[in-house]
Design a protein around this motif. Structure first.
Motif, PDB file in Angstrom:
ATOM      1  N   PHE A  59      -3.789   6.158  -7.752  1.00  0.00           N
ATOM      2  CA  PHE A  59      -4.034   5.501  -6.472  1.00  0.00           C
ATOM      3  C   PHE A  59      -4.954   4.296  -6.578  1.00  0.00           C
TER       4      PHE A  59
ATOM      5  N   PHE B 204       0.832  -1.197   0.000  1.00  0.00           N
ATOM      6  CA  PHE B 204       0.000   0.000   0.000  1.00  0.00           C
ATOM      7  C   PHE B 204       0.874   1.257   0.000  1.00  0.00           C
TER       8      PHE B 204
ATOM      9  N   GLY C  22       1.433   3.895  -3.236  1.00  0.00           N
ATOM     10  CA  GLY C  22       1.119   5.315  -3.116  1.00  0.00           C
ATOM     11  C   GLY C  22       2.320   6.198  -3.397  1.00  0.00           C
TER      12      GLY C  22
ATOM     13  N   CYS D  68      -3.409   1.393  -4.993  1.00  0.00           N
ATOM     14  CA  CYS D  68      -3.526   1.216  -3.535  1.00  0.00           C
ATOM     15  C   CYS D  68      -4.785   0.432  -3.157  1.00  0.00           C
TER      16      CYS D  68
END
Length: 326
Positions: free
Chosen positions: A285, A267, A271, A288
């Motif tokens: 994103f 994660f 990012g 993510c």
């Protein structure tokens, strides 16, 4: 709704498909006049000359993006269930994946990051198999090649190379051969790309591919905070999930604990990899979403008070729809 998706019922496939289109009501209602889709990075177009920039009308673009998200959700759901990351198999990972890919309008269109998510889900599956493999050199080599293929589509995907080393630290005793195998797998794809550039007498352009690696991490971001208020429910659920995960952490299987550690680092890396792209796009994103969706699913899979978690999810969906329309 959460209680329904806690079951592995075939009817949930239809409900999940309906939910995917429901979460995209806003963009179907107020369709952009034009949408571009850059399928490949410019440096890969010499190898595969596919021009899809204006191949789809806005409606077709959004429709195909919706179908791709639904397919990804099913694959992702299967991967999470196969590795027993939650307390029991369910459709919650797929549900959270679709919700996560509906947070912002740019998430709902065809984009390189959306396509790269296929490769991200693939390497998540490969990473989680590392601890169960007696000889993981082949698996790590494959992961390196998958990351290279994802990089051809979306350059910041290259940052996932860091995940090879983090995964090996988590799942495997140190072996220099395994650490080297991932890099060799990655370089194999780009070696053939370099040969292709050489055949086309364009080797100098091949060196330009790596210029973004010299970018400085942006120190100033222009952010309209009102656009990100929709993340407040996400943060609340993540906090609740983290507290729940901490409570159950040492009662979980070792492989499950390592799996969640891996997804946390993924994660962060996904990012932070935005610095590899000169122009910032919020759809970055999307990378993510898969690791984040597991944590959201973990909370709803283990929550006890039905009235609370059903209300929380309802408010979550309501807030997403509100900010999409407003």
């Amino acid at each position: 709704m959460i209680n329904q998706f806690r079951k592995l019922s075939p009817i949930n496939l239809l409900l999940l498909l309906a939910y995917t289109f429901f979460m995209r009501m806003a963009i179907f209602y107020e369709m952009p006049p034009q949408l571009n889709f850059d399928f490949l990075e410019p440096f890969a177009r010499l190898l595969i000359n596919i021009d899809l920039d204006n191949a789809f009308s806005p409606g077709a673009n959004i429709f195909f993006a919706t179908i791709l998200v639904f397919v990804q959700a099913l694959i992702f759901n299967k991967v999470v269930n196969n590795h027993n990351l939650l307390s029991k198999p369910s459709f919650l990972p797929g549900l959270m994946f679709i919700t996560g890919t509906s947070l912002f309008m740019p998430f709902m269109t065809l984009s390189p990051a959306l396509i790269a998510n296929f490769f991200l889900i693939w390497i998540i599956d490969k990473f989680l198999k590392l601890g169960k493999s007696a000889n993981s050199i082949t698996t790590v080599f494959d992961i390196g090649m998958i990351i290279a293929l994802g990089t051809l589509i979306y350059f910041p995907f290259m940052a996932m190379i860091l995940m090879i080393f983090l995964a090996l630290l988590l799942f495997r005793p140190f072996s220099w051969r395994e650490w080297l195998a991932g890099l060799i797998g990655f370089m194999t794809v780009f070696f053939f790309l370099a040969v292709f550039y050489y055949w086309n007498d364009n080797l100098t352009s091949f060196y330009q591919i790596w210029k973004p690696l010299g970018n400085k991490f942006p120190s100033v971001f222009k952010i309209n905070y009102n656009d990100y208020l929709v993340l407040i429910p996400v943060v609340i659920i993540i906090i609740l999930a983290s507290l729940q995960l901490r409570e159950n952490f040492f009662r979980s299987f070792i492989s499950t604990r390592k799996g969640f550690q891996l997804l946390f680092f993924m994660f962060v890396v996904a990012g932070a990899s935005l610095y590899l792209k000169p122009s910032f796009r919020i759809w970055h994103f999307l990378l993510c979403v898969p690791p984040g969706a597991v944590l959201l699913a973990y909370y709803f899979s283990n929550a006890k008070k039905r009235w609370f978690y059903e209300t929380l999810f309802f408010l979550f969906v309501l807030s997403v729809q509100y900010f999409l329309f407003v």
